[in-house]
Design a protein around this motif. Structure first.
Motif, PDB file in Angstrom:
ATOM      1  N   GLY A 227       9.018   5.735   0.593  1.00  0.00           N
ATOM      2  CA  GLY A 227      10.247   6.335   1.091  1.00  0.00           C
ATOM      3  C   GLY A 227      11.539   5.787   0.515  1.00  0.00           C
ATOM      4  O   GLY A 227      12.616   6.071   1.027  1.00  0.00           O
ATOM      5  N   LEU A 228      11.479   5.001  -0.573  1.00  0.00           N
ATOM      6  CA  LEU A 228      12.702   4.433  -1.140  1.00  0.00           C
ATOM      7  C   LEU A 228      13.507   5.497  -1.875  1.00  0.00           C
ATOM      8  O   LEU A 228      12.961   6.358  -2.568  1.00  0.00           O
ATOM      9  CB  LEU A 228      12.359   3.310  -2.116  1.00  0.00           C
ATOM     10  CG  LEU A 228      11.562   2.118  -1.592  1.00  0.00           C
ATOM     11  CD1 LEU A 228      11.414   1.073  -2.687  1.00  0.00           C
ATOM     12  CD2 LEU A 228      12.229   1.508  -0.365  1.00  0.00           C
ATOM     13  N   SER A 229      14.827   5.408  -1.766  1.00  0.00           N
ATOM     14  CA  SER A 229      15.690   6.284  -2.563  1.00  0.00           C
ATOM     15  C   SER A 229      15.480   5.973  -4.037  1.00  0.00           C
ATOM     16  O   SER A 229      15.254   4.827  -4.420  1.00  0.00           O
ATOM     17  CB  SER A 229      17.150   6.092  -2.167  1.00  0.00           C
ATOM     18  OG  SER A 229      17.537   4.728  -2.291  1.00  0.00           O
ATOM     19  N   GLU A 230      15.540   6.997  -4.867  1.00  0.00           N
ATOM     20  CA  GLU A 230      15.089   6.877  -6.253  1.00  0.00           C
ATOM     21  C   GLU A 230      16.235   6.930  -7.258  1.00  0.00           C
ATOM     22  O   GLU A 230      16.926   7.948  -7.372  1.00  0.00           O
ATOM     23  CB  GLU A 230      14.099   8.003  -6.555  1.00  0.00           C
ATOM     24  CG  GLU A 230      13.392   7.895  -7.884  1.00  0.00           C
ATOM     25  CD  GLU A 230      12.409   6.739  -7.939  1.00  0.00           C
ATOM     26  OE1 GLU A 230      12.114   6.286  -9.061  1.00  0.00           O
ATOM     27  OE2 GLU A 230      11.945   6.274  -6.870  1.00  0.00           O
TER      28      GLU A 230
ATOM     29  N   GLY B 117       4.874   5.832   4.892  1.00  0.00           N
ATOM     30  CA  GLY B 117       3.586   6.401   5.256  1.00  0.00           C
ATOM     31  C   GLY B 117       3.652   7.777   5.876  1.00  0.00           C
ATOM     32  O   GLY B 117       2.624   8.451   6.018  1.00  0.00           O
ATOM     33  N   SER B 118       4.851   8.241   6.250  1.00  0.00           N
ATOM     34  CA  SER B 118       4.965   9.522   6.950  1.00  0.00           C
ATOM     35  C   SER B 118       5.073  10.706   5.992  1.00  0.00           C
ATOM     36  O   SER B 118       4.809  11.846   6.393  1.00  0.00           O
ATOM     37  CB  SER B 118       6.182   9.519   7.875  1.00  0.00           C
ATOM     38  OG  SER B 118       7.397   9.451   7.121  1.00  0.00           O
ATOM     39  N   MET B 119       5.481  10.462   4.765  1.00  0.00           N
ATOM     40  CA  MET B 119       5.615  11.507   3.758  1.00  0.00           C
ATOM     41  C   MET B 119       5.191  10.943   2.415  1.00  0.00           C
ATOM     42  O   MET B 119       5.023   9.735   2.243  1.00  0.00           O
ATOM     43  CB  MET B 119       7.057  12.023   3.671  1.00  0.00           C
ATOM     44  CG  MET B 119       7.526  12.771   4.897  1.00  0.00           C
ATOM     45  SD  MET B 119       9.189  13.489   4.638  1.00  0.00           S
ATOM     46  CE  MET B 119       9.397  14.375   6.171  1.00  0.00           C
ATOM     47  N   VAL B 120       5.027  11.845   1.430  1.00  0.00           N
ATOM     48  CA  VAL B 120       4.701  11.427   0.073  1.00  0.00           C
ATOM     49  C   VAL B 120       5.741  12.001  -0.880  1.00  0.00           C
ATOM     50  O   VAL B 120       6.046  13.192  -0.840  1.00  0.00           O
ATOM     51  CB  VAL B 120       3.275  11.879  -0.339  1.00  0.00           C
ATOM     52  CG1 VAL B 120       3.069  13.374  -0.156  1.00  0.00           C
ATOM     53  CG2 VAL B 120       2.986  11.490  -1.787  1.00  0.00           C
TER      54      VAL B 120
ATOM     55  N   GLU C 206       0.825  -1.211   0.000  1.00  0.00           N
ATOM     56  CA  GLU C 206       0.000   0.000   0.000  1.00  0.00           C
ATOM     57  C   GLU C 206       0.861   1.263   0.000  1.00  0.00           C
ATOM     58  O   GLU C 206       0.467   2.287  -0.578  1.00  0.00           O
ATOM     59  CB  GLU C 206      -0.942  -0.002   1.204  1.00  0.00           C
ATOM     60  CG  GLU C 206      -0.253  -0.029   2.555  1.00  0.00           C
ATOM     61  CD  GLU C 206      -1.242  -0.074   3.697  1.00  0.00           C
ATOM     62  OE1 GLU C 206      -2.229   0.686   3.673  1.00  0.00           O
ATOM     63  OE2 GLU C 206      -1.016  -0.879   4.629  1.00  0.00           O
ATOM     64  N   HIS C 207       2.032   1.220   0.637  1.00  0.00           N
ATOM     65  CA  HIS C 207       2.945   2.368   0.599  1.00  0.00           C
ATOM     66  C   HIS C 207       3.525   2.541  -0.800  1.00  0.00           C
ATOM     67  O   HIS C 207       3.592   3.660  -1.326  1.00  0.00           O
ATOM     68  CB  HIS C 207       4.095   2.175   1.595  1.00  0.00           C
ATOM     69  CG  HIS C 207       3.667   2.111   3.015  1.00  0.00           C
ATOM     70  ND1 HIS C 207       4.153   1.160   3.886  1.00  0.00           N
ATOM     71  CD2 HIS C 207       2.794   2.871   3.735  1.00  0.00           C
ATOM     72  CE1 HIS C 207       3.619   1.351   5.078  1.00  0.00           C
ATOM     73  NE2 HIS C 207       2.793   2.368   5.015  1.00  0.00           N
TER      74      HIS C 207
END
Length: 336
Positions: A115-118, A141-144, A107-108
């Motif tokens: 939050g994965l590095s891109e 879940g803490s940021m988008v 769901e994240h």
């Protein structure tokens, strides 16, 4: 073909191609009854555009991945709480070495809150290597923050849970032309992508990844027929590409009010994969969901209006060239 014709919208596309920066375009409109109008336009593209041509969809691939994954969820084959750690069961010591993966859920990944590095889309590393090297930049879940590599994580979770390949699931979605209307196959001969040097992208390198976030080549008909099925599902019809309750669940906002780690980054709100337009102040009608792609592609669905439209085109970062797709959205809804 139906009788719905969008004169103002057609003029907008024609102007952007013949007088503006778009190299070529295919514009199409559909209702729950099916496609109503499809038209092709050619500008500086060396190739004459035809209505059944393939275009590189870039991030319009994301909702296709989302639909395919949601079909497994609605069958009970896959859980939205499945963790990224489940995608690494055979890596030596992976759970112990990367315990944070257990907290990153499907769901994240599907709501851009993982939050994965891109890594870049045209990274020389294959997708498995990119995912293995990804590290958490914030608590899930803490940021988008908009993410592409998250979709390869979702693909790996699907395979771990079901044994199925997300690429195959996506290509099976199209009700027209079999898998050929929505495909990762370079033999589909998509239109050349313009603006690669200015946009800092090696498209050929990206295409080799068959990226589940950005790698599908599609036709207008493939997206319009799929959009018609989604409109019928939204209206409560069973037997469509998604169950009505599945689609409804995907459209529940998940990022409204969630902070972003990059100040000034363009704000986009998401459900499960779908970009939800409720906070888009430039739109006349905001009850819309869909997605756009880096190449200028647009796929938007307006359930209250029983309306779906697509714009297939091939120029990176169209807004930098003065093209505002929200103008097209407004012309489409006002023409309905």
């Amino acid at each position: 073909m139906g009788s719905l014709v969008m004169d103002d919208a057609v003029r907008w596309v024609k102007r952007q191609v013949e007088e503006g920066p778009l190299p070529s375009a295919v514009f199409g409109v559909a209702t729950s009854a099916g496609p109503q109008h499809v038209e092709a336009f050619t500008g500086r593209d060396a190739r004459i555009a035809e209505v059944d041509d393939h275009y590189a969809l870039f991030s319009v691939t994301k909702p296709l991945s989302g639909i395919a994954l949601a079909r497994s969820v609605e069958r009970g084959d896959l859980s939205l709480r499945a963790s990224l750690g489940s995608a690494f069961p055979d890596a030596p010591g992976s759970t112990a070495a990367q315990p944070w993966r257990a907290g990153v859920r499907l769901e994240h990944l599907l709501s851009h809150t993982g939050g994965l590095s891109e890594p870049p889309l045209d990274s020389p590393l294959d997708l498995d290597e990119q995912l293995d090297l990804a590290r958490p930049d914030f608590l899930p879940g803490s940021m988008v923050r908009y993410s592409n590599i998250a979709f390869h994580g979702a693909a790996r979770i699907l395979t771990a849970a079901t044994g199925r390949d997300l690429h195959d699931e996506i290509e099976a979605l199209s009700p027209v032309g079999g898998g050929s209307a929505l495909t990762f196959d370079s033999a589909s001969d998509p239109h050349e992508v313009y603006g690669q040097r200015e946009g800092g992208l090696d498209y050929a390198a990206m295409a080799r990844h068959r990226h589940p976030a950005a790698g599908v080549n599609g036709t207008a008909a493939g997206l319009l027929e799929l959009g018609s099925s989604l409109l019928r599902a939204h209206g409560g019809a069973r037997g469509e590409v998604l169950h009505p309750e599945t689609l409804r669940g995907m459209l529940v906002p998940r990022t409204i009010g969630v902070p972003e780690p990059i100040p000034g980054d363009p704000r986009r709100d998401f459900g499960l994969v779908w970009n939800i337009r409720q906070s888009s102040t430039a739109l006349l009608h905001r009850n819309a969901f869909g997605h756009e792609g880096w190449s200028g592609t647009q796929w938007w669905i307006y359930p209250e209006l029983d309306l779906c439209f697509v714009l297939m085109t091939n120029l990176l970062d169209v807004r930098l060239y003065g093209v505002d797709p929200d103008e097209l959205n407004n012309a489409v809804v006002a023409g309905r």
